[in-house]
Design a protein around this motif. Structure first.
Motif, short mmCIF file in Angstrom:
data_model
loop_
_atom_site.label_atom_id
_atom_site.label_comp_id
_atom_site.label_asym_id
_atom_site.label_seq_id
_atom_site.Cartn_x
_atom_site.Cartn_y
_atom_site.Cartn_z
N GLN A 1 -11.35 2.10 5.57
CA GLN A 1 -12.19 3.09 6.24
C GLN A 1 -12.74 2.59 7.58
OE1 GLN A 1 -15.19 4.20 3.36
NE2 GLN A 1 -13.95 5.89 2.59
N GLU A 2 -13.03 1.30 7.68
CA GLU A 2 -13.60 0.77 8.92
C GLU A 2 -12.54 0.56 10.00
OE1 GLU A 2 -16.08 -2.63 8.43
OE2 GLU A 2 -17.12 -1.75 6.73
N SER A 3 -11.49 -0.18 9.67
CA SER A 3 -10.50 -0.56 10.68
C SER A 3 -9.32 0.41 10.76
CB SER A 3 -9.98 -1.97 10.41
OG SER A 3 -9.28 -1.99 9.18
N GLN A 4 -9.19 1.31 9.81
CA GLN A 4 -8.09 2.28 9.74
C GLN A 4 -6.71 1.63 9.63
OE1 GLN A 4 -8.70 5.64 9.49
NE2 GLN A 4 -10.82 4.98 9.41
N GLU A 5 -6.65 0.37 9.18
CA GLU A 5 -5.36 -0.28 9.01
C GLU A 5 -4.87 -0.10 7.57
OE1 GLU A 5 -5.34 -4.60 9.22
OE2 GLU A 5 -7.50 -4.61 8.82
N LYS B 1 -13.96 -0.83 1.75
CA LYS B 1 -13.77 0.49 1.14
C LYS B 1 -12.58 1.16 1.80
CE LYS B 1 -18.65 1.07 0.15
NZ LYS B 1 -19.87 1.84 0.40
N GLY B 2 -11.88 1.97 1.00
CA GLY B 2 -10.72 2.66 1.55
C GLY B 2 -10.19 3.71 0.60
N ILE B 3 -9.05 4.32 1.01
CA ILE B 3 -8.41 5.37 0.22
C ILE B 3 -6.95 4.97 0.01
CG2 ILE B 3 -7.72 7.80 0.19
CD1 ILE B 3 -10.12 8.38 2.00
N ILE B 4 -6.46 5.15 -1.21
CA ILE B 4 -5.05 4.87 -1.48
C ILE B 4 -4.24 6.01 -0.86
CG2 ILE B 4 -3.29 4.56 -3.26
CD1 ILE B 4 -5.47 3.47 -5.09
N THR B 5 -3.49 5.73 0.20
CA THR B 5 -2.73 6.75 0.91
C THR B 5 -1.34 6.94 0.32
OG1 THR B 5 -2.01 5.10 2.51
CG2 THR B 5 -3.94 6.41 3.09
N PHE B 6 -0.78 5.88 -0.25
CA PHE B 6 0.55 5.96 -0.83
C PHE B 6 0.60 5.01 -2.01
CE2 PHE B 6 4.72 3.90 -1.20
CZ PHE B 6 5.52 4.99 -1.48
N PHE B 7 1.23 5.49 -3.12
CA PHE B 7 1.43 4.60 -4.25
C PHE B 7 2.67 5.03 -5.00
CE2 PHE B 7 0.77 2.93 -8.54
CZ PHE B 7 0.59 1.61 -8.20
N ASN B 8 3.63 4.13 -5.17
CA ASN B 8 4.87 4.37 -5.90
C ASN B 8 4.71 3.75 -7.28
OD1 ASN B 8 7.46 4.39 -6.94
ND2 ASN B 8 8.42 4.04 -4.95
N GLU B 9 4.51 4.59 -8.28
CA GLU B 9 4.24 4.07 -9.63
C GLU B 9 5.46 3.39 -10.24
OE1 GLU B 9 2.27 6.69 -12.37
OE2 GLU B 9 1.01 7.52 -10.79
N SER B 10 6.67 3.87 -9.92
CA SER B 10 7.87 3.27 -10.52
C SER B 10 8.10 1.85 -9.99
CB SER B 10 9.10 4.14 -10.24
OG SER B 10 9.35 4.21 -8.85
N LYS B 11 7.77 1.60 -8.72
CA LYS B 11 7.95 0.26 -8.15
C LYS B 11 6.68 -0.58 -8.23
CE LYS B 11 11.75 1.50 -5.19
NZ LYS B 11 12.33 1.47 -3.87
#
Length: 151
Positions: A108-112, A90-100
């Motif tokens: 959530q567990e390892s924070q990587e 499980k996690g959260i999308i922190t960054f997403f570039n839609e054009s690329k």
């Protein structure tokens, strides 16, 4: 009277040639004297002691360890297949570039941060969405695959 045709350089070359010939003969004689052709089979044996070192004396029979053939394991021990439920993260999308078409998911567990490509999405997603995903080893590290919105 004519001058001798033998020059200093010719004499030196002849001396070197003779010296080389004598050295070669001497080495051949040394090889003959140290040759193992005339030795008996017992004299040519080499033994391994309890520490793994080579020796010319037979090992002590009292220190002998008997190993059963069934106890010898060849290859890598088999591992259990991981539970499919443990592979889902499980996690959260922190960054997403839609054009690329790429971004990163923070586990959530390892924070990587794990790389994700738009082709791995199973539904429409954007930044700050909570997701579940699996990981695969890519060329430059872990890649998120089968990314879905968390329910």
């Amino acid at each position: 009277m004519a001058k001798s045709q033998e020059t200093f350089n010719k004499k030196e070359k002849e001396k070197k040639r003779l010296k080389k010939k004598q050295d070669k003969e001497q080495k051949r004689e040394e090889r003959k004297s140290t040759s193992s052709k005339g030795k008996s089979l017992e004299e040519m044996y080499a033994y391994v002691d309890e520490n793994g070192d080579l020796t010319f004396t037979p090992p002590d029979p009292k220190k002998r360890i008997v190993i059963k053939q069934e106890d010898i394991e060849i290859g890598v021990s088999k591992q259990e297949a991981p539970d499919p439920a443990d592979l889902i993260r499980k996690g959260i999308i922190t960054f997403f570039n839609e054009s690329k078409g790429y971004g990163f998911i923070k586990d959530q567990e390892s924070q990587e941060s794990i790389f994700v490509h738009v082709n791995s999405f199973e539904e429409e997603l954007g930044e700050n969405d909570k997701v579940t995903f699996e990981t695969e080893k890519g060329q430059k590290g872990l890649n998120a695959v089968r990314v879905k919105k968390q329910k």
